[in-house]
Design a protein around this motif. Structure first.
Motif, PDB file in Angstrom:
ATOM      1  N   GLU A 167       0.900  -1.218   0.019  1.00  0.00           N
ATOM      2  CA  GLU A 167      -0.016   0.003  -0.045  1.00  0.00           C
ATOM      3  C   GLU A 167       0.765   1.221   0.138  1.00  0.00           C
ATOM      4  OE1 GLU A 167      -3.509   0.794   0.251  1.00  0.00           O
ATOM      5  OE2 GLU A 167      -4.373  -1.201   0.882  1.00  0.00           O
ATOM      6  N   GLY A 168       2.085   1.231   0.014  1.00  0.00           N
ATOM      7  CA  GLY A 168       3.094   2.142   0.311  1.00  0.00           C
ATOM      8  C   GLY A 168       3.586   2.075   1.963  1.00  0.00           C
ATOM      9  N   HIS A 169       4.925   2.539   1.797  1.00  0.00           N
ATOM     10  CA  HIS A 169       5.441   2.218   3.142  1.00  0.00           C
ATOM     11  C   HIS A 169       4.735   2.674   4.370  1.00  0.00           C
ATOM     12  CE1 HIS A 169       7.890   5.934   4.242  1.00  0.00           C
ATOM     13  NE2 HIS A 169       7.500   6.199   2.865  1.00  0.00           N
ATOM     14  N   LYS A 170       4.149   4.060   4.361  1.00  0.00           N
ATOM     15  CA  LYS A 170       3.712   4.840   5.437  1.00  0.00           C
ATOM     16  C   LYS A 170       2.004   4.443   5.731  1.00  0.00           C
ATOM     17  CE  LYS A 170       4.153   9.135   3.004  1.00  0.00           C
ATOM     18  NZ  LYS A 170       4.584  10.573   3.054  1.00  0.00           N
ATOM     19  N   ALA A 171       1.441   3.660   4.873  1.00  0.00           N
ATOM     20  CA  ALA A 171       0.035   3.618   4.620  1.00  0.00           C
ATOM     21  C   ALA A 171      -0.499   2.676   5.961  1.00  0.00           C
ATOM     22  CB  ALA A 171      -0.326   2.889   3.405  1.00  0.00           C
ATOM     23  N   GLY A 172       0.347   1.633   6.688  1.00  0.00           N
ATOM     24  CA  GLY A 172      -0.145   0.716   7.314  1.00  0.00           C
ATOM     25  C   GLY A 172      -1.087  -0.522   6.537  1.00  0.00           C
ATOM     26  N   LYS A 173      -2.120  -0.628   7.210  1.00  0.00           N
ATOM     27  CA  LYS A 173      -3.093  -1.699   6.726  1.00  0.00           C
ATOM     28  C   LYS A 173      -2.430  -2.885   6.023  1.00  0.00           C
ATOM     29  CE  LYS A 173      -4.720   1.589   3.707  1.00  0.00           C
ATOM     30  NZ  LYS A 173      -5.651   2.105   2.553  1.00  0.00           N
ATOM     31  N   ASN A 174      -1.579  -3.510   6.623  1.00  0.00           N
ATOM     32  CA  ASN A 174      -0.842  -4.570   6.292  1.00  0.00           C
ATOM     33  C   ASN A 174      -1.924  -5.906   6.238  1.00  0.00           C
ATOM     34  OD1 ASN A 174       1.470  -3.857   5.860  1.00  0.00           O
ATOM     35  ND2 ASN A 174       2.451  -4.202   7.889  1.00  0.00           N
ATOM     36  N   GLY A 175      -2.834  -5.771   6.895  1.00  0.00           N
ATOM     37  CA  GLY A 175      -3.889  -6.609   6.997  1.00  0.00           C
ATOM     38  C   GLY A 175      -4.834  -7.170   5.538  1.00  0.00           C
ATOM     39  N   ASP A 176      -4.433  -5.966   4.822  1.00  0.00           N
ATOM     40  CA  ASP A 176      -5.254  -6.024   3.473  1.00  0.00           C
ATOM     41  C   ASP A 176      -4.735  -6.793   2.549  1.00  0.00           C
ATOM     42  OD1 ASP A 176      -7.250  -4.432   4.521  1.00  0.00           O
ATOM     43  OD2 ASP A 176      -6.453  -2.416   3.744  1.00  0.00           O
ATOM     44  N   HIS A 177      -3.241  -7.320   2.875  1.00  0.00           N
ATOM     45  CA  HIS A 177      -2.561  -8.101   1.992  1.00  0.00           C
ATOM     46  C   HIS A 177      -3.006  -9.322   1.780  1.00  0.00           C
ATOM     47  CE1 HIS A 177       0.005  -4.876   2.326  1.00  0.00           C
ATOM     48  NE2 HIS A 177       1.005  -5.077   1.471  1.00  0.00           N
ATOM     49  N   LEU A 178      -2.638 -10.226   0.602  1.00  0.00           N
ATOM     50  CA  LEU A 178      -2.875 -11.595   0.679  1.00  0.00           C
ATOM     51  C   LEU A 178      -1.577 -12.261   0.369  1.00  0.00           C
ATOM     52  CD1 LEU A 178      -5.808 -11.717  -2.185  1.00  0.00           C
ATOM     53  CD2 LEU A 178      -5.959 -12.098   0.168  1.00  0.00           C
ATOM     54  N   LEU A 179      -1.504 -13.264   1.151  1.00  0.00           N
ATOM     55  CA  LEU A 179      -0.245 -13.976   1.313  1.00  0.00           C
ATOM     56  C   LEU A 179      -0.301 -15.379   1.168  1.00  0.00           C
ATOM     57  CD1 LEU A 179       2.947 -14.120   1.816  1.00  0.00           C
ATOM     58  CD2 LEU A 179       2.317 -14.453   4.300  1.00  0.00           C
ATOM     59  N   SER A 180       0.467 -15.981   0.109  1.00  0.00           N
ATOM     60  CA  SER A 180       0.613 -17.393  -0.387  1.00  0.00           C
ATOM     61  C   SER A 180       2.104 -17.747   0.005  1.00  0.00           C
ATOM     62  CB  SER A 180       0.115 -17.701  -1.794  1.00  0.00           C
ATOM     63  OG  SER A 180      -0.968 -17.095  -2.147  1.00  0.00           O
ATOM     64  N   VAL A 181       2.170 -18.929   0.807  1.00  0.00           N
ATOM     65  CA  VAL A 181       3.672 -19.703   1.001  1.00  0.00           C
ATOM     66  C   VAL A 181       3.315 -20.936   0.509  1.00  0.00           C
ATOM     67  CG1 VAL A 181       5.083 -20.426   2.711  1.00  0.00           C
ATOM     68  CG2 VAL A 181       3.796 -18.322   3.144  1.00  0.00           C
ATOM     69  N   PHE A 182       4.013 -21.486  -0.522  1.00  0.00           N
ATOM     70  CA  PHE A 182       4.139 -22.696  -0.926  1.00  0.00           C
ATOM     71  C   PHE A 182       4.717 -23.847  -0.613  1.00  0.00           C
ATOM     72  CE2 PHE A 182       3.764 -18.979  -4.503  1.00  0.00           C
ATOM     73  CZ  PHE A 182       2.509 -19.210  -4.447  1.00  0.00           C
ATOM     74  N   SER A 183       4.374 -23.928   0.624  1.00  0.00           N
ATOM     75  CA  SER A 183       4.904 -25.200   1.554  1.00  0.00           C
ATOM     76  C   SER A 183       3.755 -25.775   2.445  1.00  0.00           C
ATOM     77  CB  SER A 183       5.958 -24.697   2.325  1.00  0.00           C
ATOM     78  OG  SER A 183       6.471 -25.784   3.177  1.00  0.00           O
ATOM     79  N   ASP A 184       3.768 -27.296   2.297  1.00  0.00           N
ATOM     80  CA  ASP A 184       2.971 -27.782   3.450  1.00  0.00           C
ATOM     81  C   ASP A 184       3.513 -28.182   4.813  1.00  0.00           C
ATOM     82  OD1 ASP A 184       4.438 -30.033   2.555  1.00  0.00           O
ATOM     83  OD2 ASP A 184       2.772 -30.952   1.921  1.00  0.00           O
ATOM     84  N   THR A 185       4.753 -27.566   5.016  1.00  0.00           N
ATOM     85  CA  THR A 185       5.481 -28.054   6.171  1.00  0.00           C
ATOM     86  C   THR A 185       6.123 -26.712   6.777  1.00  0.00           C
ATOM     87  OG1 THR A 185       6.178 -29.842   5.069  1.00  0.00           O
ATOM     88  CG2 THR A 185       7.169 -29.587   6.998  1.00  0.00           C
ATOM     89  N   TYR A 186       5.988 -26.862   8.048  1.00  0.00           N
ATOM     90  CA  TYR A 186       6.677 -25.447   9.056  1.00  0.00           C
ATOM     91  C   TYR A 186       7.460 -25.997  10.051  1.00  0.00           C
ATOM     92  CZ  TYR A 186       3.244 -25.485  12.563  1.00  0.00           C
ATOM     93  OH  TYR A 186       2.397 -25.955  13.632  1.00  0.00           O
ATOM     94  N   VAL A 187       8.049 -25.093  10.993  1.00  0.00           N
ATOM     95  CA  VAL A 187       8.703 -25.291  12.013  1.00  0.00           C
ATOM     96  C   VAL A 187       8.122 -24.866  13.143  1.00  0.00           C
ATOM     97  CG1 VAL A 187      11.114 -25.036  13.323  1.00  0.00           C
ATOM     98  CG2 VAL A 187      11.192 -25.078  10.723  1.00  0.00           C
ATOM     99  N   PRO A 188       7.597 -25.871  14.026  1.00  0.00           N
ATOM    100  CA  PRO A 188       6.613 -25.650  15.581  1.00  0.00           C
ATOM    101  C   PRO A 188       7.855 -24.862  16.284  1.00  0.00           C
ATOM    102  CG  PRO A 188       6.330 -27.762  14.775  1.00  0.00           C
ATOM    103  CD  PRO A 188       7.507 -27.393  14.047  1.00  0.00           C
ATOM    104  N   ILE A 189       7.442 -23.952  16.817  1.00  0.00           N
ATOM    105  CA  ILE A 189       8.396 -23.036  17.925  1.00  0.00           C
ATOM    106  C   ILE A 189       7.925 -22.956  19.389  1.00  0.00           C
ATOM    107  CG2 ILE A 189       9.553 -21.896  16.190  1.00  0.00           C
ATOM    108  CD1 ILE A 189       7.798 -19.542  16.765  1.00  0.00           C
ATOM    109  N   ASP A 190       8.638 -22.849  20.359  1.00  0.00           N
ATOM    110  CA  ASP A 190       8.256 -22.885  21.555  1.00  0.00           C
ATOM    111  C   ASP A 190       8.071 -21.223  22.070  1.00  0.00           C
ATOM    112  OD1 ASP A 190      10.767 -21.837  22.249  1.00  0.00           O
ATOM    113  OD2 ASP A 190      11.423 -23.365  22.832  1.00  0.00           O
TER     114      ASP A 190
END
Length: 360
Positions: free
Chosen positions: A200-223
């Protein structure tokens, strides 16, 4: 074929040819050493700027679907601010990206204790990691090469490590980050960059309006210390909040995914690991890397009311940026189940990460 940025400076490019960077001064740091700034502008009106302090990406300007150009990367106006704020924004990460459990590790039967800058653990290389180093920087053809020689024992790490961070912008809208390193003694290594994106531009905020895709079915659980569980476990994302395999509204997961590393198998082969997009203005970024992991971070720990470029005020969560950080798996040197992250004197560490910008 010149294009002028908002400050009136000229950045050269040759149509249909390599994008040639330009160099200019960017102030100095407290010890009086001069900082350089490098600018790439391609023939699609994309501009990228990088400074030699921290090998830091300071600006990424790109058009939206209507041709309106905005800066989509968080940052600061001056070298002094980068030095004083010490936020990692846009900067190189090393010798170790992410957290190192217990700030210690053993190589060939020798135990090493490194600086603990987050409780009993280390994060992003210690108190003064690569983000706070002045790199030796120069233009080499269509690339900018930045070199830092980390002395033996720095932050407790063994060996003299010579790291070269190379930057290139193409007319295919690819920002290519190439990493190369050699060492005089076996040492763990996990290099990356901590650029924060806001489409949206670096000073716009509103990150929640983005769509994100991560093309993996595996992640690292953390404590609770944000460290991998056990000896380094992997788990399926299926049926969990961490499943981003399809475009996911950031607002739905921003409070639950504080930081998460996704796994993509072996390092060395190019993989399409993620896409960040903004449905409103059409901007998107595709992420490719040769690394086996991708850290996803939504600015959850960013300081509130952090003043950035051009009067911007950044903050945690939706007021910050989205970080997509290719890397080796976290704390790999002391996680027996994770791939080896040790670089030895007879070896050369290499990595390539590409951020490809587009509009639809």
């Amino acid at each position: 074929n010149n294009t002028h940025d908002s400050s009136g400076k000229t950045s050269a490019w040759k149509e249909g040819d390599a994008v040639i960077p330009t160099e200019e001064p960017f102030g100095e740091i407290k010890d009086g050493r001069k900082v350089k700034r490098f600018t790439f502008t391609n023939n699609n009106n994309i501009t990228v700027r990088i400074i030699s302090y921290g090998a830091t990406i300071t600006d990424i300007l790109m058009p939206d679907k209507n041709g309106a150009i905005l800066d989509i990367s968080l940052g600061f106006n001056t070298a002094a601010e980068y030095e004083d704020r010490h936020t990692y924004i846009g900067a190189a990460l090393g010798r170790i990206t992410e957290r190192l459990k217990g700030a210690s590790f053993t190589i060939d039967g020798v135990e090493y204790n490194v600086s603990a800058n987050e409780g009993q653990n280390q994060v992003h290389g210690g108190f003064y990691g690569f983000d706070s180093k002045l790199f030796d920087a120069k233009i080499k053809g269509n690339k900018v090469e930045m070199t830092y020689v980390s002395p033996n024992g720095e932050e407790g790490f063994p060996g003299e490590l010579t790291s070269v961070f190379s930057f290139q912008l193409t007319n295919e809208n690819e920002l290519i980050l190439d990493y190369r390193a050699t060492t005089t003694k076996a040492t763990p290594i996990n290099l990356s960059n901590h650029v924060y994106f806001n489409l949206e531009g670096h000073k716009a905020g509103k990150n929640g309006d983005h769509l994100l895709s991560v093309f993996s079915d595996t992640y690292v659980p953390i404590d609770e210390a944000f460290l991998p569980k056990g000896n380094g476990e992997l788990a399926t994302v299926n049926g969990t909040i961490f499943d981003l395999q399809n475009p996911t509204l950031v607002r739905k997961v921003i409070n639950d995914i504080i930081v998460s590393c996704y796994s993509f198998g072996d390092r060395g082969t190019r993989k399409h690991v993620a896409r960040l997009e903004n449905p409103t203005n059409g901007r998107y970024i595709d992420v490719f890397t040769t690394e086996p992991g991708l850290d996803v971070y939504f600015s959850s720990h960013m300081k509130p009311k952090l003043y950035g470029k051009d009067g911007a005020m950044y903050g945690p969560f939706e007021d910050g940026g989205v970080c997509l950080i290719p890397m080796q798996l976290p704390s790999g040197v002391n996680m027996p189940n994770f791939p080896d992250t040790i670089l030895r004197p007879e070896e050369i560490y290499t990595q390539r990460t590409i951020y490809k910008f587009g509009v639809k």
